[in-house]
Design a protein around this motif. Sequence first.
Motif, PDB file in Angstrom:
ATOM      1  N   ASP A  45      41.663  38.563  28.867  1.00  0.00           N
ATOM      2  CA  ASP A  45      39.865  37.682  29.594  1.00  0.00           C
ATOM      3  C   ASP A  45      40.481  36.763  28.236  1.00  0.00           C
ATOM      4  O   ASP A  45      40.110  35.681  28.112  1.00  0.00           O
ATOM      5  CB  ASP A  45      38.989  38.015  30.090  1.00  0.00           C
ATOM      6  CG  ASP A  45      38.262  38.730  30.755  1.00  0.00           C
ATOM      7  OD1 ASP A  45      39.676  38.690  31.985  1.00  0.00           O
ATOM      8  OD2 ASP A  45      37.273  39.478  31.251  1.00  0.00           O
ATOM      9  N   THR A  90      43.819  36.459  31.487  1.00  0.00           N
ATOM     10  CA  THR A  90      43.944  36.641  33.257  1.00  0.00           C
ATOM     11  C   THR A  90      43.768  35.339  33.657  1.00  0.00           C
ATOM     12  O   THR A  90      43.026  34.155  33.225  1.00  0.00           O
ATOM     13  CB  THR A  90      42.611  37.404  33.252  1.00  0.00           C
ATOM     14  OG1 THR A  90      42.796  38.617  32.517  1.00  0.00           O
ATOM     15  CG2 THR A  90      42.370  37.999  34.849  1.00  0.00           C
ATOM     16  N   GLY A  91      44.224  34.914  35.257  1.00  0.00           N
ATOM     17  CA  GLY A  91      44.503  33.842  35.427  1.00  0.00           C
ATOM     18  C   GLY A  91      45.318  32.686  34.849  1.00  0.00           C
ATOM     19  O   GLY A  91      45.520  31.584  35.803  1.00  0.00           O
ATOM     20  N   ASP A  92      45.950  32.924  34.116  1.00  0.00           N
ATOM     21  CA  ASP A  92      47.088  32.075  33.495  1.00  0.00           C
ATOM     22  C   ASP A  92      48.683  32.266  34.026  1.00  0.00           C
ATOM     23  O   ASP A  92      49.474  32.490  33.668  1.00  0.00           O
ATOM     24  CB  ASP A  92      47.426  32.263  31.673  1.00  0.00           C
ATOM     25  CG  ASP A  92      48.028  31.018  30.943  1.00  0.00           C
ATOM     26  OD1 ASP A  92      48.398  30.090  31.098  1.00  0.00           O
ATOM     27  OD2 ASP A  92      47.740  31.395  29.928  1.00  0.00           O
ATOM     28  N   TRP A 127      51.765  34.172  32.561  1.00  0.00           N
ATOM     29  CA  TRP A 127      52.433  35.219  33.863  1.00  0.00           C
ATOM     30  C   TRP A 127      53.491  35.532  35.000  1.00  0.00           C
ATOM     31  O   TRP A 127      53.776  36.508  34.923  1.00  0.00           O
ATOM     32  CB  TRP A 127      51.053  35.392  34.611  1.00  0.00           C
ATOM     33  CG  TRP A 127      50.034  35.844  34.621  1.00  0.00           C
ATOM     34  CD1 TRP A 127      48.936  36.100  33.776  1.00  0.00           C
ATOM     35  CD2 TRP A 127      49.523  37.838  33.832  1.00  0.00           C
ATOM     36  NE1 TRP A 127      48.221  36.720  33.081  1.00  0.00           N
ATOM     37  CE2 TRP A 127      48.870  38.568  33.245  1.00  0.00           C
ATOM     38  CE3 TRP A 127      51.027  38.769  34.062  1.00  0.00           C
ATOM     39  CZ2 TRP A 127      48.215  39.315  32.570  1.00  0.00           C
ATOM     40  CZ3 TRP A 127      50.073  40.280  33.788  1.00  0.00           C
ATOM     41  CH2 TRP A 127      49.358  40.751  33.327  1.00  0.00           C
ATOM     42  N   LYS A 166      45.442  37.598  40.299  1.00  0.00           N
ATOM     43  CA  LYS A 166      44.539  36.950  39.818  1.00  0.00           C
ATOM     44  C   LYS A 166      45.572  35.254  38.879  1.00  0.00           C
ATOM     45  O   LYS A 166      45.201  34.266  39.030  1.00  0.00           O
ATOM     46  CB  LYS A 166      44.272  36.645  38.365  1.00  0.00           C
ATOM     47  CG  LYS A 166      43.192  37.704  38.739  1.00  0.00           C
ATOM     48  CD  LYS A 166      42.454  37.366  39.693  1.00  0.00           C
ATOM     49  CE  LYS A 166      41.140  38.315  39.723  1.00  0.00           C
ATOM     50  NZ  LYS A 166      39.734  37.415  39.992  1.00  0.00           N
ATOM     51  N   ALA A 167      47.385  35.488  38.602  1.00  0.00           N
ATOM     52  CA  ALA A 167      48.209  33.976  38.257  1.00  0.00           C
ATOM     53  C   ALA A 167      48.867  33.732  38.629  1.00  0.00           C
ATOM     54  O   ALA A 167      49.567  33.451  38.694  1.00  0.00           O
ATOM     55  CB  ALA A 167      48.603  35.173  37.090  1.00  0.00           C
TER      56      ALA A 167
END
Length: 150
Positions: free
Chosen positions: A77, A86-88, A92, A138-139
């Motif tokens: 996070d 997370t989510g980048d 990723w 998420k990415a």
Amino acid sequence: MSNHRPLRLTRFAMPVAALAAAVLLAGCGKQGASVDPEKTAELIQPVARVELKVQKIAPGSRTGEQIVKSVCSGCHDAGSLGAPKTGDAGAWGPRIALGFDALTKSAIAGKNQMPPRGGLGDLTDTEVARAVAYLANKAGSSFTEPPVEQ
């Protein structure tokens, strides 16, 4: 002669004061018969209590989201210790390009500063795969998270 008079009173008053203090302190150690031990115990109870309940989760039954939120989010996070956030998608992207199996294998074995299995030794290989799929999805990837068998 008048200079010696206050000294005589002091010599007399000091032993009397010490005797009076000794008499008063002698009665301090005695407990009265009217002390109720149950009332005393009730009055000294703490204001609040903390009760811990251990929840055992059967190995293999955790979802990727549960694992990520309880274990992986500590580093991912915030991007701590070089972990991809997370989510980048940018961070990723190169990892996702390696493929699901390679990404899962490195998560099981540990990578750079990430310990094997994210530091939670009781994670099964399937649970690690679920967490990897969840984080990668998420990415922007479209990995299929292994199902939870019941």
